[in-house]
Design an enzyme around this catalytic site. Structure first.
Site, PDB file in Angstrom:
ATOM      1  CG  LEU A  41      74.787 103.478  60.041  1.00 52.17           C
ATOM      2  CD1 LEU A  41      74.564 104.917  59.614  1.00 52.17           C
ATOM      3  CD2 LEU A  41      74.515 102.529  58.905  1.00 52.17           C
ATOM      4  CG  ASP A  42      79.722  98.468  58.806  1.00 49.00           C
ATOM      5  OD1 ASP A  42      79.921  98.078  59.968  1.00 49.00           O
ATOM      6  OD2 ASP A  42      79.179  97.783  57.926  1.00 49.00           O
ATOM      7  CB  ALA A  43      84.008 103.501  59.255  1.00 50.73           C
ATOM      8  CB  SER A  45      77.336 102.496  56.231  1.00 54.71           C
ATOM      9  OG  SER A  45      77.654 101.228  55.696  1.00 54.71           O
ATOM     10  NE  ARG A 140      81.792  95.375  55.553  1.00 56.62           N
ATOM     11  CZ  ARG A 140      82.033  96.640  55.201  1.00 56.62           C
ATOM     12  NH1 ARG A 140      81.993  97.590  56.118  1.00 56.62           N
ATOM     13  NH2 ARG A 140      82.289  96.953  53.957  1.00 56.62           N
TER      14      ARG A 140
END
Length: 178
Positions: A41-43, A45, A140
């Site tokens: 999970l992106d930072a 998100s 993303r």
């Protein structure tokens, strides 16, 4: 072992960070020894991150060939038109190729924890929430999909991966899945 973790906003989906200054990582949350993230999970998100000490299980959960559905609640800037929702459902052409069709529906604003920092509120710009389920996991991807149809993402929270749900886990907390 399989662990469901509610990853807070701003935390990296890894246990170390070599950047200067270092950013928050999974190491600060008392997770069991020997587990690692099954996917990312992106930072920027939030939400469900599965961790395991089982390599084949991690592969089944994260490899796009297994088409594991991932559901996100997405706050977007603007009010989605029927045409924008249909484009998301059909699959969107991104710079790395078309996405698979997605399950997309408008939802009421969910009862979520406050985000730190909060999403910027602008009185003159409406926003809306969508539930989006994808079976891929490109970098993303959901953010790029909503942007491609003219609905920039303001907040993104993953609430499910396959049968595993985030329910009942506060940000920064985890539970073992049996």
């Amino acid at each position: 072992m399989l662990v469901a973790f509610n990853k807070p906003y701003g935390v990296l989906s890894q246990f170390t960070d070599r950047s200067r200054p270092p950013r928050p990582t999974l190491a600060g949350f008392g997770l069991p020894a020997g587990v690692y993230a099954a996917g990312r999970l992106d930072a920027d998100s939030e939400g469900l991150l599965l961790l395991t000490d089982d390599g084949p299980l991690a592969h089944r959960l994260s490899d796009p060939r297994h088409k594991q559905p991932k559901t996100y609640w997405v706050q977007v800037e603007g009010v989605p038109s029927d045409a924008q929702v249909e484009r998301l459902r059909a699959g969107v052409l991104l710079n790395d190729g078309p996405t698979r069709p997605a399950l997309v529906e408008a939802i009421d604003a969910p009862d979520l924890w406050p985000r730190d920092p909060p999403v910027r509120f602008r009185k003159s710009v409406p926003d809306a929430w969508l539930s989006i389920t994808i079976t891929e996991g490109r970098n993303r991807q959901v953010r790029r999909m909503t942007a491609a149809v003219g609905l920039p993402t303001l907040r993104l929270v993953r609430v499910a991966v396959g049968p595993h749900r985030l329910e009942g886990i506060g940000p920064g907390f985890w539970r073992e899945i049996v």
